[in-house]
Design an enzyme around this catalytic site. Sequence first.
Site, PDB file in Angstrom:
ATOM      1  CG  ASP A   4      -1.924  -1.147   1.182  1.00  0.00           C
ATOM      2  OD1 ASP A   4      -2.545  -1.344   0.129  1.00  0.00           O
ATOM      3  OD2 ASP A   4      -2.068  -1.843   2.207  1.00  0.00           O
ATOM      4  CE1 TYR A  50       4.210  -6.682   3.417  1.00  0.00           C
ATOM      5  CE2 TYR A  50       3.596  -8.993   3.570  1.00  0.00           C
ATOM      6  CZ  TYR A  50       3.565  -7.784   2.912  1.00  0.00           C
ATOM      7  OH  TYR A  50       2.891  -7.681   1.726  1.00  0.00           O
TER       8      TYR A  50
END
Length: 438
Positions: free
Chosen positions: A149, A218
Amino acid sequence: MEKNLKENHLSLIQAQLQYLRRRIQELEAENAKLTHQLLNCACDKGLKSDNLNGIHPVTEGMEFDKSGVKMASKEVLPEKYSVAVSIANLPKRYVALKVMYFGSRFYGFASEAQMDPTVESELFSALQKTRLISGDKKELQYSRCGRTDKGVSSVGQVISLFLRSNFRETVQSNECFEGEIDYVKTLNRVLPNDIRITGWSPAPIGFSARFSCLSREYRYLFWGGNLNIKEMETAGNKFIGEHDFRNFCKMDAANVQNYRRHITLFEILPCTERFDKDQLWVVKVRGSAFLWHQIRCMVAVLFLIGQGLESPNVIDELLDIERTPRKPQYTMAHETPLVLYSCEFESLSFMCSSDANQALRSHLEKQCRDYKLQGAIFHEALSNPCPLLLHENQGRVKKQPRHIPLMSRPTEPSFDERRAKLSARLVGQDQHPEPILP
């Protein structure tokens, strides 16, 4: 009489069309013949050298449509580059590229949102400048591993697509490397400073950067401050395993129906960076796949636990969708510290030439120095503050906002409620279709 004239005129037009079609076929055949002769010309050493470096001098600065026909360009091309070579007819190979980017400038990775700039739009601009691609994403069989994002960075994003190759025939084998285009070096010469290709790998036909990925990792960076790291670790370990994470994501009921995800690794570790007495920490989370905003939601709840505002047991309550079918309202963690660290594949082995690796290392070291220099300037400002006014704000205590426990907060609609609303909206559209405008 008038009817005969019209028939004669129509016959004349049809004859002209047939002639033009035959002429187009003849020109296309001649173009293919000249292209083949040009590419196999051993006497032109300069042409051969530039082609090995990834940019063909004949096609440099030119634009082509899908059929390989040169399109109009705003740039005035030198006379020696007047011959147009169709990229679409050149040999190709299916390639995976590892991409690093610093996300603060971009509106996310994917370019479908019609917001610029995106990482993807910059990548395709570079691919077109270097004449490595011809055709749209579908023709290139393009895929990406993760759709990060706005503001999110990556050091291990992976994309796959067909790229131009130096080999005479379209490459099917994964073992042909010597003499191939240096994709890393070629692309990094034209990419902006905050995007770099760090490696490439041949990919088998049928490979998908999205669906062939075995796991994604992540990492989320944060300053320790007064956070209780031990409590955060206790809570984070509850994420390991397969759970329904609908209360730890931004729900997309229109496109996603399965919210179960498998987390294989959760760790909180100290980093080497410090600021005064504060320690930089990193949250590592690895899993097969993740939901929209899942990591940022997980970290947001962990921060509440680290501040002593929530118990680690709140993780159990939020993972129990029978007990908690609706997500409590809370603010996600900020996007800037989030990094897509790695994407694991069974069939890929990324490589980088020594020249490209040295250039990449020099570039990243320079970026590190520049950012550390900026940090040093801010540190100088901290060490030289203006004097405070006497007696100002003395005795005043800033009132802290009262914390509302997560399980006592207003909730968002459940998945079933969202689906019912979507169904009702579709039924309403069928009953009241939009009028067709003239």
